[in-house]
Scaffold this active site. Sequence first.
Site, short mmCIF file in Angstrom:
data_model
loop_
_atom_site.label_atom_id
_atom_site.label_comp_id
_atom_site.label_asym_id
_atom_site.label_seq_id
_atom_site.Cartn_x
_atom_site.Cartn_y
_atom_site.Cartn_z
N ASP A 38 21.36 7.02 15.34
CA ASP A 38 20.85 7.27 14.07
C ASP A 38 21.79 8.40 13.38
O ASP A 38 22.19 9.27 13.97
CB ASP A 38 19.50 7.55 13.99
CG ASP A 38 18.77 7.55 12.74
OD1 ASP A 38 19.37 7.01 11.93
OD2 ASP A 38 17.57 7.95 12.83
N HIS A 55 28.96 4.09 8.97
CA HIS A 55 28.85 3.17 9.93
C HIS A 55 30.16 2.90 10.75
O HIS A 55 30.31 2.53 11.78
CB HIS A 55 28.44 2.08 9.43
CG HIS A 55 27.16 1.93 8.60
ND1 HIS A 55 26.07 2.31 9.49
CD2 HIS A 55 26.55 1.70 7.52
CE1 HIS A 55 24.93 2.30 8.73
NE2 HIS A 55 25.39 1.93 7.45
N LEU A 149 29.62 -2.04 34.02
CA LEU A 149 28.75 -1.69 32.96
C LEU A 149 28.53 -2.75 32.07
O LEU A 149 29.19 -3.50 31.73
CB LEU A 149 29.33 -0.49 32.18
CG LEU A 149 28.47 0.08 30.93
CD1 LEU A 149 27.10 0.77 31.42
CD2 LEU A 149 29.17 0.81 30.00
#
Length: 264
Positions: A38, A55, A149
Amino acid sequence: MLDKLLRKKTVENQPSISDRLTKVKSRTIPSHVAIIMDGNGRWARRRNLPRIAGHHEGMKTVRKITRIANDIGIKVLTLYAFSTENWKRPKMEIEFLMKLPGEFLTTYLPELIEQNVRVEMIGNFDALPLHTKEAIVKAIEATSNNDGLVLNFAMNYGSRLEMVKAVKEIAKLAVDNQIAIDEIDESLIESRLMTSHLPEPDLLIRTSGEVRLSNFMLWQLAYSEFSFTEVLWPDFDESCMLSAIEEFQMRNRRFGSVEGDKEV
């Protein structure tokens, strides 16, 4: 002048990222870390830039945090990339956000493969634009044999929608007499969630100072540790990630058990 020298000395005496990483790896490491990314818009606004610039900068942070998470030894990193509510945003911003997976995965896919990272996604895949779906499918297929991962993107994801979908599937099983009502339990519900093959998050991190879940993994986060930071996502770096893990490692997780006179 003395204050400046003292501040400089304090910074110089701080342990390096490498030293902190070594110490973190010697302690209990969260198996699954989920992050609500955020603050991209606010980061851009503070610099008099369009929201899409935030972004784009946030995409670079995804790379940094994926690398440090892999170095730490975290098994699953789930990133809240686009929620079912985000469709309410301006059309131009949505179109840019839908292009980001393609840009990110095209740019960094060779690196993800080299680092043995496996890409996955949870969310309503069918509702995504074709070019977004193609980029995601390409990355999933290209990394499917990796066993390091798991980089799990929550894309067009909403937890309430996920739970409604699970309930409908279970209801159909009951209507078709494949299960009895008494067989419906937590395990059955969990088996119908999009994350059924993943461990529940040990740690949730949310950046930008907001303190809410925003319809993110409401079932899965029942006993997760939460870490909230004022740092905006584009500014969230390796040091911030290590700080969140260090904080997690100081917590005493009891999952409802009793310790002394205290009960959680």
